[in-house]
Design a protein around this motif. Structure first.
Motif, PDB file in Angstrom:
ATOM      1  N   ARG A  22     -15.528 -85.420 -63.812  1.00 54.13           N
ATOM      2  CA  ARG A  22     -14.718 -85.370 -65.029  1.00 54.13           C
ATOM      3  C   ARG A  22     -15.407 -86.128 -66.164  1.00 54.13           C
ATOM      4  O   ARG A  22     -15.947 -87.197 -65.945  1.00 54.13           O
ATOM      5  N   TRP A  23     -15.412 -85.579 -67.342  1.00 55.93           N
ATOM      6  CA  TRP A  23     -15.976 -86.101 -68.585  1.00 55.93           C
ATOM      7  C   TRP A  23     -17.478 -85.857 -68.712  1.00 55.93           C
ATOM      8  O   TRP A  23     -17.998 -85.856 -69.830  1.00 55.93           O
ATOM      9  N   LEU A  26     -19.059 -83.245 -71.104  1.00 57.06           N
ATOM     10  CA  LEU A  26     -18.763 -83.469 -72.517  1.00 57.06           C
ATOM     11  C   LEU A  26     -19.779 -84.397 -73.189  1.00 57.06           C
ATOM     12  O   LEU A  26     -19.924 -84.382 -74.405  1.00 57.06           O
ATOM     13  N   ILE A  27     -20.497 -85.167 -72.417  1.00 60.86           N
ATOM     14  CA  ILE A  27     -21.534 -86.041 -72.983  1.00 60.86           C
ATOM     15  C   ILE A  27     -22.690 -85.213 -73.538  1.00 60.86           C
ATOM     16  O   ILE A  27     -23.050 -85.372 -74.710  1.00 60.86           O
ATOM     17  N   ASP A  30     -21.591 -83.408 -76.741  1.00 64.45           N
ATOM     18  CA  ASP A  30     -21.649 -84.235 -77.938  1.00 64.45           C
ATOM     19  C   ASP A  30     -23.076 -84.425 -78.425  1.00 64.45           C
ATOM     20  O   ASP A  30     -23.346 -84.373 -79.624  1.00 64.45           O
ATOM     21  N   PHE A  42     -19.297 -92.184 -78.322  1.00 64.39           N
ATOM     22  CA  PHE A  42     -18.712 -91.453 -77.188  1.00 64.39           C
ATOM     23  C   PHE A  42     -17.258 -91.860 -76.967  1.00 64.39           C
ATOM     24  O   PHE A  42     -16.414 -91.015 -76.686  1.00 64.39           O
ATOM     25  N   GLN A  43     -16.961 -93.133 -77.098  1.00 66.01           N
ATOM     26  CA  GLN A  43     -15.580 -93.579 -76.921  1.00 66.01           C
ATOM     27  C   GLN A  43     -14.654 -92.916 -77.938  1.00 66.01           C
ATOM     28  O   GLN A  43     -13.520 -92.589 -77.615  1.00 66.01           O
ATOM     29  N   SER A  45     -15.234 -89.882 -79.546  1.00 67.83           N
ATOM     30  CA  SER A  45     -15.160 -88.429 -79.356  1.00 67.83           C
ATOM     31  C   SER A  45     -14.521 -88.050 -78.026  1.00 67.83           C
ATOM     32  O   SER A  45     -13.983 -86.954 -77.898  1.00 67.83           O
ATOM     33  N   LEU A  46     -14.576 -88.933 -77.049  1.00 72.29           N
ATOM     34  CA  LEU A  46     -13.989 -88.670 -75.730  1.00 72.29           C
ATOM     35  C   LEU A  46     -12.732 -89.526 -75.569  1.00 72.29           C
ATOM     36  O   LEU A  46     -12.621 -90.335 -74.645  1.00 72.29           O
ATOM     37  N   ILE A  49     -11.206 -91.622 -72.317  1.00 70.54           N
ATOM     38  CA  ILE A  49     -12.117 -92.005 -71.239  1.00 70.54           C
ATOM     39  C   ILE A  49     -12.108 -93.529 -71.105  1.00 70.54           C
ATOM     40  O   ILE A  49     -12.149 -94.253 -72.099  1.00 70.54           O
ATOM     41  N   LEU A  54     -17.028 -94.137 -68.677  1.00 72.72           N
ATOM     42  CA  LEU A  54     -18.092 -93.745 -69.599  1.00 72.72           C
ATOM     43  C   LEU A  54     -19.408 -94.397 -69.197  1.00 72.72           C
ATOM     44  O   LEU A  54     -20.439 -93.716 -69.121  1.00 72.72           O
ATOM     45  N   ARG A  57     -20.763 -92.641 -66.108  1.00 72.13           N
ATOM     46  CA  ARG A  57     -21.283 -91.295 -66.393  1.00 72.13           C
ATOM     47  C   ARG A  57     -22.632 -91.372 -67.096  1.00 72.13           C
ATOM     48  O   ARG A  57     -23.552 -90.622 -66.786  1.00 72.13           O
TER      49      ARG A  57
END
Length: 105
Positions: A22-23, A26-27, A30, A42-43, A45-46, A49, A54, A57
């Motif tokens: 999961r997630w 999406l990294i 971005d 990232f924090q 845009s996600l 999470i 994060l 990942r």
């Protein structure tokens, strides 16, 4: 890294071992859309999470050779993440996922 399917001859299995948590997918999304990003980017845009997720990942993707980090400030130490060539090769996969989602959602 998270659990593995351990299907040694399955390419889908090996791919999911790298980007199936999961997630994770999406990294690179971005990074492909917006270029190099910082942890705080990232924090934002996600949204939702957890910080430890994060961090995990990002470390897993770096270990898999999909992303790399670069120090852009030494005092205080600050990192920027970018896609490697291997990570950039996920572009067609992400476009296919987006197209499928548009068609079926």
């Amino acid at each position: 890294m998270a659990r593995s399917y351990r299907l040694k001859r399955c390419n889908v299995d090996r791919t999911l071992d790298m980007i199936g948590e999961r997630w994770t997918i999406l990294i690179p999304r971005d990074l492909l859309l917006q270029g190099p990003r910082r942890y705080l980017d990232f924090q934002e845009s996600l949204a939702g999470i957890a910080p430890n997720t994060l961090s995990a990942r990002l470390k897993d993707m770096e270990a898999s050779g999909l992303i790399a980090r670069k120090l852009y400030s030494e005092h205080p130490p600050r990192l920027e993440y970018h896609l490697t060539d291997k990570g950039k090769s996920l572009g067609p996969v992400l476009r296919a996922l987006r197209a499928w989602g548009q068609k079926h959602s």
